[in-house]
Design an enzyme around this catalytic site. Structure first.
Site, PDB file in Angstrom:
ATOM      1  N   LYS A 172       0.164 -31.544  20.747  1.00 17.36           N
ATOM      2  CA  LYS A 172      -1.076 -31.015  20.169  1.00 17.36           C
ATOM      3  C   LYS A 172      -1.838 -30.194  21.211  1.00 17.36           C
ATOM      4  O   LYS A 172      -1.983 -30.608  22.379  1.00 17.36           O
ATOM      5  CB  LYS A 172      -1.923 -32.187  19.688  1.00 17.36           C
ATOM      6  CG  LYS A 172      -3.316 -31.830  19.221  1.00 17.36           C
ATOM      7  CD  LYS A 172      -3.335 -31.182  17.855  1.00 17.36           C
ATOM      8  CE  LYS A 172      -4.762 -30.836  17.436  1.00 17.36           C
ATOM      9  NZ  LYS A 172      -4.794 -30.044  16.200  1.00 17.36           N
ATOM     10  N   CYS A 175      -4.452 -20.435  15.899  1.00 16.19           N
ATOM     11  CA  CYS A 175      -5.391 -21.255  15.126  1.00 16.19           C
ATOM     12  C   CYS A 175      -6.468 -20.365  14.501  1.00 16.19           C
ATOM     13  O   CYS A 175      -7.194 -19.674  15.221  1.00 16.19           O
ATOM     14  CB  CYS A 175      -6.016 -22.289  16.061  1.00 16.19           C
ATOM     15  SG  CYS A 175      -7.118 -23.389  15.198  1.00 16.19           S
ATOM     16  N   LYS A 231       2.942 -18.572  20.384  1.00 21.14           N
ATOM     17  CA  LYS A 231       2.835 -18.916  18.958  1.00 21.14           C
ATOM     18  C   LYS A 231       1.919 -17.923  18.260  1.00 21.14           C
ATOM     19  O   LYS A 231       0.763 -17.741  18.633  1.00 21.14           O
ATOM     20  CB  LYS A 231       2.300 -20.335  18.806  1.00 21.14           C
ATOM     21  CG  LYS A 231       2.264 -20.788  17.354  1.00 21.14           C
ATOM     22  CD  LYS A 231       2.103 -22.292  17.250  1.00 21.14           C
ATOM     23  CE  LYS A 231       2.029 -22.756  15.807  1.00 21.14           C
ATOM     24  NZ  LYS A 231       1.859 -24.204  15.708  1.00 21.14           N
TER      25      LYS A 231
HETATM   26  C1  LIG Z   1      -4.070 -30.535  10.683  1.00 14.90           C
HETATM   27  C2  LIG Z   1      -3.350 -29.462  11.434  1.00 14.90           C
HETATM   28  C3  LIG Z   1      -3.670 -29.205  12.732  1.00 14.90           C
HETATM   29  C4  LIG Z   1      -3.008 -28.235  13.442  1.00 14.90           C
HETATM   30  N1  LIG Z   1      -3.312 -28.051  14.734  1.00 14.90           N
HETATM   31  C5  LIG Z   1      -2.607 -27.149  15.463  1.00 14.90           C
HETATM   32  C6  LIG Z   1      -2.816 -27.002  16.839  1.00 14.90           C
HETATM   33  O1  LIG Z   1      -3.621 -27.706  17.442  1.00 14.90           O
HETATM   34  N2  LIG Z   1      -2.093 -26.090  17.518  1.00 14.90           N
HETATM   35  C7  LIG Z   1      -1.183 -25.295  16.895  1.00 14.90           C
HETATM   36  O2  LIG Z   1      -0.537 -24.491  17.542  1.00 14.90           O
HETATM   37  N3  LIG Z   1      -0.957 -25.407  15.574  1.00 14.90           N
HETATM   38  C8  LIG Z   1      -1.641 -26.318  14.856  1.00 14.90           C
HETATM   39  N4  LIG Z   1      -1.367 -26.466  13.525  1.00 14.90           N
HETATM   40  C9  LIG Z   1      -0.367 -25.581  12.889  1.00 14.90           C
HETATM   41  C10 LIG Z   1       1.021 -26.212  12.823  1.00 14.90           C
HETATM   42  O3  LIG Z   1       1.516 -26.450  14.135  1.00 14.90           O
HETATM   43  C11 LIG Z   1       2.040 -25.313  12.095  1.00 14.90           C
HETATM   44  O4  LIG Z   1       2.124 -24.076  12.751  1.00 14.90           O
HETATM   45  C12 LIG Z   1       1.648 -25.051  10.671  1.00 14.90           C
HETATM   46  O5  LIG Z   1       1.104 -26.214  10.095  1.00 14.90           O
HETATM   47  C13 LIG Z   1       2.831 -24.552   9.820  1.00 14.90           C
HETATM   48  O6  LIG Z   1       3.876 -25.473   9.733  1.00 14.90           O
HETATM   49  P1  LIG Z   1       4.071 -26.472   8.475  1.00 14.90           P
HETATM   50  O7  LIG Z   1       4.125 -25.657   7.246  1.00 14.90           O
HETATM   51  O8  LIG Z   1       5.335 -27.242   8.781  1.00 14.90           O
HETATM   52  O9  LIG Z   1       2.883 -27.394   8.468  1.00 14.90           O
HETATM   53  C14 LIG Z   1      -2.019 -27.460  12.786  1.00 14.90           C
HETATM   54  C15 LIG Z   1      -1.702 -27.720  11.476  1.00 14.90           C
HETATM   55  C16 LIG Z   1      -2.340 -28.725  10.803  1.00 14.90           C
HETATM   56  C17 LIG Z   1      -1.976 -29.027   9.382  1.00 14.90           C
END
Ligand SMILES: Cc1cc2nc3c(=O)[nH]c(=O)nc-3n(C[C@H](O)[C@H](O)[C@H](O)COP(=O)(O)O)c2cc1C
Ligand SMILES: Cc1cc2nc3c(=O)[nH]c(=O)nc-3n(C[C@H](O)[C@H](O)[C@H](O)COP(=O)(O)OP(=O)(O)OC[C@H]3O[C@@H](n4cnc5c(N)ncnc54)[C@H](O)[C@@H]3O)c2cc1C
Ligand code: SF4
Ligand code: SF4
Ligand code: SF4
Lengths: 446, 439
Positions: B45, B139, B177
């Site tokens: 995270k 983000c 990213k």
């Molecule tokens: C609750 C939440 C918090 C997230 N926090 C971060 C983060 O701190 N850093 C980051 O790079 N991506 C963060 N993401 C994005 C995820 O790493 C990922 O890129 C995104 O959810 C897409 O993938 P998925 O469809 O498998 O969820 C977060 C996503 C969610 C749902």
């Protein structure tokens, strides 16, 4: 000593108070909101949906289920009530496995239909508890119409006529309105006095004056009704019962199933209803099943249903037959009663096996006896008290199109008229359609 | 048995399934359990600067979109980067990496766009022994208001600048990213490439409002009567992510740049699709948040099973295999002609294909009185809509007309040759065969 299932003869109170509550509880309890959401999700919103075609009142099933799925159950209920004002009762009593649910494409897909009946109940219950009556009466037309019989056919007709702005006088011979909804349907299908609640709610449309305890033929004549009204709708159901024509039919404790059921439905306390230790029900329809199952639920030790043809010919649906079996009712097919034996009261019934032949059903020489201290006759109801001068076809009032009888400005529908399947839902459809035709006819007269 | 082991920019993991930087990877407790469940790697995270940590809202931070039976299709969040102290995270990262040397551990970072801020954090992360870093330029909520996250990712110059700093400051592999909240993803990936990134990972979440509370008249999730846009992820974003991955994989300017595929990966099949379009591994967030860590077992078994069936011994055998088949519309073969065909045996007669084609497509399905459904070849344009709406998989299929057959819709013979828009007579800017280099 309190009575038990083993107490000989025909006695009340065979069970403990809790047993009655449990035995006569809702057969298909209402869906919770979550269950309804899950069930509604399964509907495909079919085009020209086969379930709608299979519904005698042609409720727009995909639309009302979509309305449930999108969180608008009251809108769903209005969709139902527009086609079927007794949609609440039908949701409880329709043999859906022979109607809409049998036609559901999910049957083809995975032999498990969308639960249309239970969803319909969910929607109608929601609206009936949340809101008052959903429809508004049209401006008064000044026309007066007499409706005879306050069963499903009469109620549906009266409601539709009142909605169109007509003045309706609804007569019924019995002390309560509802017809077989009140006096016939199995208790566990319509708990908590639903039939009366539904009638009261339906009357919310206004413009319907109900007179109970008034019978056509006894307290009034058709000519009088015709003279005092612009039109008459006859919906008197089937008041008579077919006879067994077996020796000893007049013995004590040989009774009509419909009377037993009516008494049971009207009982304040089910433990006061006497039932035999050994019960035999003769017949293969819904009435026979209901009498047999409810005898068992009242604590009879053994209940046997005897039908003269094979299972496939029984008019009780497969689901009804399963219900009977699951409650411990023994179903014997291919046998007909020869005589009822006993000193005074019935003690046993002698049956002969039957054989299908080209010329019809024949009795064979092989016979057997079943112990019985109570026998219910359920071999069909018949029309009784049809007004004079009206043409009959077979044993019912002859109608053409939307319930037109041989007499001008007299319509008929429901079980007393030809056509239909002797189901609540067909009675509703016929009542509604006759009302539309009455309306069109009266308004065309100018 | 297929070998699922994965080498992504030198970072080794027993399988290509990594957990994306998000709540599932927020602390030692989670990460240990994720590894025990079988995840090949984890992107911790996102960490911020030393000092007072960020704070999160204390009301709801997620919103959702559902399919039938409340199956979660899309998730939206307004969570910020980690709200735990930096030194706690670093200590935990150190012990976890020590205990799980065979698993990938990458640390996600987000600090202000100042050289010294990045230098400070990189030095401390390096001490943990972690395998690499991921720069969170994606983000889209909260942090972007403070000039970080997607506020950086949306400006290619910043992406390039920060990437370059990081590459100069650390020996660890640097993964950048990317945010999908940009019109052309290639501008960002090219910038990362120029800055020296070892890889890009995408997508981060998409700007979104999932729903409006019609009683409160406020967007959801609602905090004290107000809401804000959040980041959207889960199965619903997969098509967007797949397209962006393929655009980067096809881009000659970044050819060969490793990609970590993220966005809606929920099953082994989703993973295989990302990898076929050029991703060297995948990262998962929403699927784990919806079903828990155990889903990785299905992913491992499913991918391995499929690879066995296809004869792919190793991941490299199919990574990028679909990339050459992604092309521009103008190069699609206009002489490829198909017709929908309904299988009466499996058809359940729902009529959805009919409603769709009749009301909104080409009136190419005939419905008989007994509810048989048959495609009228003389009307069917093979649009696929009937297949898309049919509830029975495989009930309707596309049949390709063989060269020489007559297309009943046009009355013309199906040509054996390939022909596309660039030479089509209706194209005002068409090229001659000579210009096309076909002569
Ligand atoms: C609750 C939440 C918090 C997230 N926090 C971060 C983060 O701190 N850093 C980051 O790079 N991506 C963060 N993401 C994005 C995820 O790493 C990922 O890129 C995104 O959810 C897409 O993938 P998925 O469809 O498998 O969820 C977060 C996503 C969610 C749902
Ligand atoms: C035991 C039993 C169980 C059943 N179970 C089901 C079931 O589960 N599902 C289902 O769909 N169907 C069931 N049916 C059938 C269903 O009840 C009937 O088809 C339906 O009630 C017919 O409606 P109707 O309005 O025509 O007649 P009825 O409901 O019979 O109503 C006729 C009304 O007319 C009145 N009446 C009769 N003669 C006169 C007169 N001379 N003057 C004034 N009023 C008169 C009667 O008092 C009665 O109220 C069952 C029937 C029985 C007997
Ligand atoms: S047939 Fe079944 S799936 Fe189709 S609309 Fe009716 S209830 Fe829904
Ligand atoms: S492919 Fe398109 S045009 Fe052809 S039948 Fe299906 S929906 Fe209609
Ligand atoms: S959508 Fe599929 S199942 Fe439904 S009628 Fe069309 S082909 Fe049959």
């Amino acid at each position: 000593m309190a009575n038990s299932p083993l107490t000989p003869g025909v006695v009340p109170g065979r069970l403990q108070p809790d047993d009655y509550t449990r035995n006569f509880a809702d057969k298909a309890p209402p869906l919770t909101a979550h269950e309804a959401a899950v069930a509604a999700d399964r509907c495909y919103f079919c085009h020209d949906a086969p379930c709608v075609t299979a519904c005698p009142t042609a409720i727009d099933i995909p639309l009302f289920i979509r309305e449930i799925a999108t969180g608008a159950p009251a809108a769903a209920a209005r969709t139902i009530f527009e086609q079927n004002i007794l949609g609440g009762m039908c949701a409880r009593v329709c043999p859906t496995e022979q109607l809409c649910e049998e036609a559901c494409v999910r049957m083809t897909a995975e032999a498990r239909p969308v639960e249309i009946g239970r969803l319909q109940r969910f929607a109608t219950d929601t609206l009936m508890t949340r809101e008052g009556h959903p429809f508004v009466r049209a401006a008064p037309t000044g026309r007066r119409i007499a409706v005879v019989g306050a069963g499903p056919a009469g109620l549906a007709c009266a409601h539709r006529l009142a909605m169109k702005g007509h003045e309706v006088q609804l007569f019924d011979a019995r002390p309560k309105a509802g017809g077989l909804n009140e006096y016939g349907i199995a208790a566990y299908k319509t708990v908590n006095d639903y039939a009366q609640a539904e009638v009261a709610w339906l009357m919310g449309i206004g413009g319907i004056a109900v007179t109970n305890g008034k019978a056509l033929g006894r307290d009034m004549t058709l000519d009088e009704l015709r003279a005092g009204h612009d039109a008459v709708f006859l919906a008197i159901g089937l008041g008579g019962v077919n006879a067994l024509r077996a020796e000893g039919e007049d013995k004590a404790q040989v009774v009509d199933a419909v009377d037993f059921i009516a008494r049971l439905r009207q009982a304040e306390d089910l433990s006061t209803i006497p039932v035999g230790r050994h019960v035999v029900v003769i017949g293969g329809g819904m009435t026979a099943v209901d009498a047999a199952v409810q005898s068992k639920l009242l604590g009879a030790e053994s209940v046997t249903m005897v039908y003269r043809r094979d299972r496939a010919a029984m008019s009780a649906s497969e689901e009804e037959q399963h219900l009977a079996s699951s409650k411990g009712v023994r179903i014997v097919t291919g046998a007909a009663p020869l005589r009822l034996l006993g000193e005074g009261a019935v003690e046993a019934v002698e049956f002969a096996y039957t054989r299908e032949t080209d010329t019809g059903l024949e009795l064979t020489d092989e016979t057997f006896r079943i112990r019985a201290d109570q026998v219910f006759k359920a071999i069909g109801q018949k029309l009784e008290g049809a007004p004079e001068g009206i043409a009959l076809s077979g044993r019912k009032i002859a109608v053409t199109g939307p319930g037109r009888t041989s007499l001008p400005l007299v319509w008929a529908g429901g079980d007393c008229a030809t056509g239909g399947d002797d189901l609540t839902v067909t009675a509703v459809a016929e009542g509604r359609d006759a009302a539309e035709d009455i309306h069109a006819t009266l308004m065309a007269e100018g | 048995m297929a070998d699922l082991s994965c080498d992504f920019v030198g970072i080794k993991s027993p399988n290509p399934f990594w957990l994306a930087s998000a709540p599932p990877t927020d602390k030692e407790y989670n990460v240990r359990r994720a590894y025990e469940a079988g995840w090949g790697g984890v992107v911790w995270k996102t960490l911020g600067e030393d000092g007072a940590p960020v704070v999160n809202v204390n009301g709801p931070r997620y919103g959702a979109i559902y399919g039938a039976d409340r199956r979660l299709l899309g998730l939206n969040n307004i969570e910020l980067i980690t709200d735990r102290p930096l030194e706690v995270n670093l200590r935990e990262i150190t012990t976890v990496k020590r205990d799980y040397p065979d698993r990938a551990l990458v640390v996600s970072l987000m600090v202000p766009c100042e050289e010294n801020a990045w230098r400070r954090i990189l030095a401390r992360v390096e001490e943990t022994g972690t395998d690499g870093v991921e720069l969170n330029f994606g983000c889209p909520h909260g942090m972007s208001e403070r000039g970080m996250g997607s506020a950086v990712g949306q400006v290619p110059e910043y992406v390039e600048m920060v990437t370059r700093w990081c590459k100069q400051m650390t020996r660890m592999p640097v993964i950048v990213k990317l945010t999908p909240n940009i019109t052309d993803i290639r501008l960002a990936s090219r910038a990362a490439h120029k800055g020296g990134a070892d890889a890009v990972s995408l997508i981060n979440t998409i700007n979104s409002i999932t729903s409006v509370d019609l009683d409160l008249m406020a967007p959801e999730p609602t905090i004290d009567g107000k809401g804000t846009h959040g980041g959207y992820c889960g199965p619903a974003v997969k098509p967007i992510a797949l397209n962006m991955v393929s655009e980067i994989a096809r881009d000659p300017a970044t050819r060969g740049l490793p990609i970590s595929g993220i966005g809606g990966v929920t099953t082994w099949k989703d993973a295989a699709e990302f990898m076929a379009l050029g991703a060297g591994n995948v990262q998962v967030c929403t699927a784990a948040m919806t079903y828990g860590f155990r889903i990785v077992q299905e992913m491992i078994a499913g991918l391995s099973d499929w690879m066995d069936r296809k004869g792919h011994a190793r991941l490299e055998n199919f990574v990028g295999m679909a990339v050459p088949n992604v092309t521009d519309w103008q190069y699609l073969n206009l002489n490829y002609i198909a017709k929908a065909q309904i299988d009466a045996e499996t058809c359940i007669k729902c009529g959805r294909c009919y409603a769709a084609c009749e009301d909104t497509s080409h009136q190419a399905i005939e419905m008989t009185a007994d509810r048989s459904f048959v495609v009228k070849d003389e009307e069917c344009v093979a649009c696929n809509l009937c297949i898309d709406v049919c509830p029975v998989e495989g009930c309707i299929e596309m049949r390709q007309l063989a060269p020489g057959e007559i297309d009943p819709r046009t009355g013309m013979e199906v040509p054996a040759s390939y022909a596309n828009w660039t030479t089509h007579p209706n194209n005002p800017g068409r090229k001659s065969a000579a210009e096309q280099g076909l002569e």
